[in-house]
Motif scaffolding. Structure first.
Motif, PDB file in Angstrom:
ATOM      1  N   PHE A   1     -49.960 -50.779  -5.314  1.00  0.00           N
ATOM      2  CA  PHE A   1     -50.205 -49.617  -4.463  1.00  0.00           C
ATOM      3  C   PHE A   1     -51.183 -48.663  -5.140  1.00  0.00           C
ATOM      4  O   PHE A   1     -52.078 -48.112  -4.502  1.00  0.00           O
ATOM      5  N   SER A   2     -51.021 -48.487  -6.438  1.00  0.00           N
ATOM      6  CA  SER A   2     -51.914 -47.593  -7.164  1.00  0.00           C
ATOM      7  C   SER A   2     -53.334 -48.126  -7.190  1.00  0.00           C
ATOM      8  O   SER A   2     -54.300 -47.371  -7.088  1.00  0.00           O
ATOM      9  N   SER A   3     -53.473 -49.445  -7.345  1.00  0.00           N
ATOM     10  CA  SER A   3     -54.808 -50.041  -7.340  1.00  0.00           C
ATOM     11  C   SER A   3     -55.496 -49.794  -6.004  1.00  0.00           C
ATOM     12  O   SER A   3     -56.694 -49.477  -5.945  1.00  0.00           O
ATOM     13  N   LEU A   4     -54.730 -49.921  -4.918  1.00  0.00           N
ATOM     14  CA  LEU A   4     -55.269 -49.636  -3.593  1.00  0.00           C
ATOM     15  C   LEU A   4     -55.659 -48.162  -3.477  1.00  0.00           C
ATOM     16  O   LEU A   4     -56.706 -47.816  -2.934  1.00  0.00           O
ATOM     17  N   ALA A   5     -54.813 -47.281  -4.021  1.00  0.00           N
ATOM     18  CA  ALA A   5     -55.125 -45.847  -4.003  1.00  0.00           C
ATOM     19  C   ALA A   5     -56.373 -45.551  -4.818  1.00  0.00           C
ATOM     20  O   ALA A   5     -57.176 -44.680  -4.455  1.00  0.00           O
ATOM     21  N   GLY A   6     -56.548 -46.277  -5.923  1.00  0.00           N
ATOM     22  CA  GLY A   6     -57.751 -46.091  -6.726  1.00  0.00           C
ATOM     23  C   GLY A   6     -59.001 -46.436  -5.947  1.00  0.00           C
ATOM     24  O   GLY A   6     -60.031 -45.755  -6.062  1.00  0.00           O
ATOM     25  N   ASP A   7     -58.934 -47.506  -5.138  1.00  0.00           N
ATOM     26  CA  ASP A   7     -60.080 -47.883  -4.316  1.00  0.00           C
ATOM     27  C   ASP A   7     -60.406 -46.806  -3.291  1.00  0.00           C
ATOM     28  O   ASP A   7     -61.569 -46.429  -3.111  1.00  0.00           O
ATOM     29  N   LEU A   8     -59.379 -46.317  -2.597  1.00  0.00           N
ATOM     30  CA  LEU A   8     -59.609 -45.391  -1.494  1.00  0.00           C
ATOM     31  C   LEU A   8     -59.797 -43.954  -1.968  1.00  0.00           C
ATOM     32  O   LEU A   8     -60.799 -43.310  -1.669  1.00  0.00           O
ATOM     33  N   VAL A   9     -58.819 -43.460  -2.732  1.00  0.00           N
ATOM     34  CA  VAL A   9     -58.895 -42.071  -3.192  1.00  0.00           C
ATOM     35  C   VAL A   9     -59.978 -41.920  -4.265  1.00  0.00           C
ATOM     36  O   VAL A   9     -60.786 -40.990  -4.232  1.00  0.00           O
ATOM     37  N   GLY A  10     -59.997 -42.854  -5.229  1.00  0.00           N
ATOM     38  CA  GLY A  10     -61.008 -42.791  -6.276  1.00  0.00           C
ATOM     39  C   GLY A  10     -62.407 -42.922  -5.713  1.00  0.00           C
ATOM     40  O   GLY A  10     -63.331 -42.206  -6.120  1.00  0.00           O
ATOM     41  N   GLY A  11     -62.582 -43.846  -4.741  1.00  0.00           N
ATOM     42  CA  GLY A  11     -63.894 -43.998  -4.115  1.00  0.00           C
ATOM     43  C   GLY A  11     -64.325 -42.728  -3.402  1.00  0.00           C
ATOM     44  O   GLY A  11     -65.492 -42.328  -3.481  1.00  0.00           O
ATOM     45  N   TYR A  12     -63.373 -42.081  -2.719  1.00  0.00           N
ATOM     46  CA  TYR A  12     -63.703 -40.840  -2.026  1.00  0.00           C
ATOM     47  C   TYR A  12     -64.072 -39.726  -3.010  1.00  0.00           C
ATOM     48  O   TYR A  12     -65.046 -38.996  -2.803  1.00  0.00           O
ATOM     49  N   LEU A  13     -63.285 -39.592  -4.080  1.00  0.00           N
ATOM     50  CA  LEU A  13     -63.566 -38.539  -5.062  1.00  0.00           C
ATOM     51  C   LEU A  13     -64.947 -38.722  -5.687  1.00  0.00           C
ATOM     52  O   LEU A  13     -65.697 -37.759  -5.869  1.00  0.00           O
ATOM     53  N   LEU A  14     -65.282 -39.965  -6.023  1.00  0.00           N
ATOM     54  CA  LEU A  14     -66.597 -40.225  -6.602  1.00  0.00           C
ATOM     55  C   LEU A  14     -67.700 -39.912  -5.599  1.00  0.00           C
ATOM     56  O   LEU A  14     -68.755 -39.369  -5.962  1.00  0.00           O
TER      57      LEU A  14
END
Length: 431
Positions: free
Chosen positions: A148-161
């Protein structure tokens, strides 16, 4: 029902602290993969240098994974876990300060150390403190939170970047990591699980005995070659999306999340099929073959770009124009997720079964990890160099070729080992 059991485990303060560990580790890994694509675009790096982004991370892991596992088994695991958090915070600071590809390679080496410490220590502690009748639930739930965290990294991390750039993204990752650090300090017992006698912590003879098993040798050989292709895909697909088609970090996160979503949705179903029908080596081979198809399909993004009218998607007050390349890459990566869902449960089951032959499941899983590391080190550089001398498409086709070669070799050796077992022949082999 299993999902609700996983959530209920969060009521256990020690499990909740370790779930925070898995969350912080996996989110950082996924987010930084997208950041690497942005760095490659920013500095105009060559394929060889981009390959080093993956190789540097894996190289340090190759050398430290076994001695680190021994240290964790014989020392105070909680202290190693806390040290891993601090290393990861240093990694985020390092990424915020980089100003050249060389700096990125060096910080990736430090990230490899931090990720190894958190991964090995967290999994070890979960296995040690879980109740005997609930170890599978604890380990499975721990991995679910990591996914779940890896998925969050893709979505949330991608958005933050995409929306806020590097610095704020690394501040957010640091906050999550330090939050997990505090949870572990407050909730996890000191020296969890006790200590093993150093003389019993993974001897060389155990590994030799395991490698005498024909099926385990087939699995190790397969993962050794398969990793050359898969790790190149993991590193280069985001870079390809960014540098060739200018796809935003936010949209790259959607592409990567698509593959993880298909893997999450289908993996439980396929796991049930392997339990019902057995013959796990066939599932491994089919999943690997499908992964080769998905890898070879990645360069089709260049064909579809411009052939499909862009679709505009508005989220968070911003509009993304998604063209043919996005949909081609999303489809290819989703197919790779399905392929992994077919391969992974069967592969894990085979390693456990083989390890039980000598009552050494942990050692078998260590061999599983080590067999991956060589390809993880060499694969990205080899494929990246190929992209420099020929083209990106040829590089991905080379990666697919490695996967096909690995699959063919595995089919031959695993079928031979399976027939030998059915005929009643001895499992271990000295040939």
């Amino acid at each position: 029902m299993a999902r609700f059991n996983s959530v209920r485990l969060l009521g256990n303060k020690e499990f909740a602290a370790l779930a925070g560990t898995a969350f912080a580790r996996s989110q950082a890994y996924s987010t930084i993969l997208i950041a690497l694509a942005l760095y490659a675009d920013l500095y105009g790096t060559s394929g060889f240098v981009e390959g080093l982004f993956g190789t540097a991370f894996a190289l340090v892991q190759l050398f430290i994974v076994l001695p680190l596992g021994r240290k964790v088994d014989t020392g105070n695991a909680k202290r190693y876990l806390l040290a891993g958090f601090l290393i990861n915070v240093a990694v985020f600071v390092g990424f915020a300060l980089v100003d050249s590809p060389v700096h990125i390679v060096l910080v990736r080496m430090l990230q490899g150390i931090g990720a190894s410490v958190l991964w090995i220590t967290g999994a070890t502690i979960i296995g040690q403190i879980s109740p005997d009748d609930g170890q599978g639930l604890w380990l499975g739930s721990y991995n679910q939170f990591a996914s779940f965290s890896s998925l969050a990294g893709d979505l949330v991390g991608g958005y933050l970047l995409y929306a806020h750039g590097f610095t704020l993204t690394y501040v957010a990752l640091s906050a999550v990591t330090l939050g997990a650090f505090v949870l572990v300090v407050l909730a996890l017992r000191d020296n969890p699980g006790g200590q093993k006698d150093p003389d019993d912590a993974g001897g060389v003879e155990t590994f030799r005995s395991l490698l005498g098993l024909p099926m385990l040798r087939a699995l190790v050989g397969f993962r050794f070659t398969f990793s050359f292709g898969k790790m190149a895909v993991i590193i280069f697909l985001p870079i390809y999306a960014r540098t060739t088609f200018g796809i935003s970090a936010f949209a790259i996160g959607w592409i990567m999340a698509g593959g993880k979503l298909t893997k999450a949705v289908t993996q439980g179903f396929v796991g049930n099929l392997t339990d019902r029908y057995g013959r796990e080596h066939y599932f491994v081979a089919v999943g690997a073959l499908l992964y080769a198809v998905g890898t070879a399909a990645i360069p089709l993004a260049g064909v579809f770009e411009g052939k499909i009218s862009p679709v505009e998607v508005s989220l968070f007050g911003d509009t993304q124009a998604l063209g043919g390349a996005f949909f081609a890459l999303f489809g290819a990566y989703s197919l790779l997720g399905v392929a992994d869902s077919i391969r992974l449960p069967a592969s894990m089951s085979l390693f456990v079964d083989e390890g039980e032959t000598y009552d050494s499941v942990a050692s078998a899983m260590s061999l599983r990890s080590i067999s991956w590391k060589v390809g993880q080190v060499a694969g990205p550089v080899l494929v990246g160099t190929t992209m420099d001398f020929f083209s990106t498409a040829v590089g991905f086709l080379l990666a697919a070729g490695f996967i096909l070669f690995a699959t063919a070799g595995f089919v031959v050796s695993a079928t031979r080992a399976h027939r030998r077992r059915l005929s009643g022949g001895p499992a271990p082999s000295d040939d």
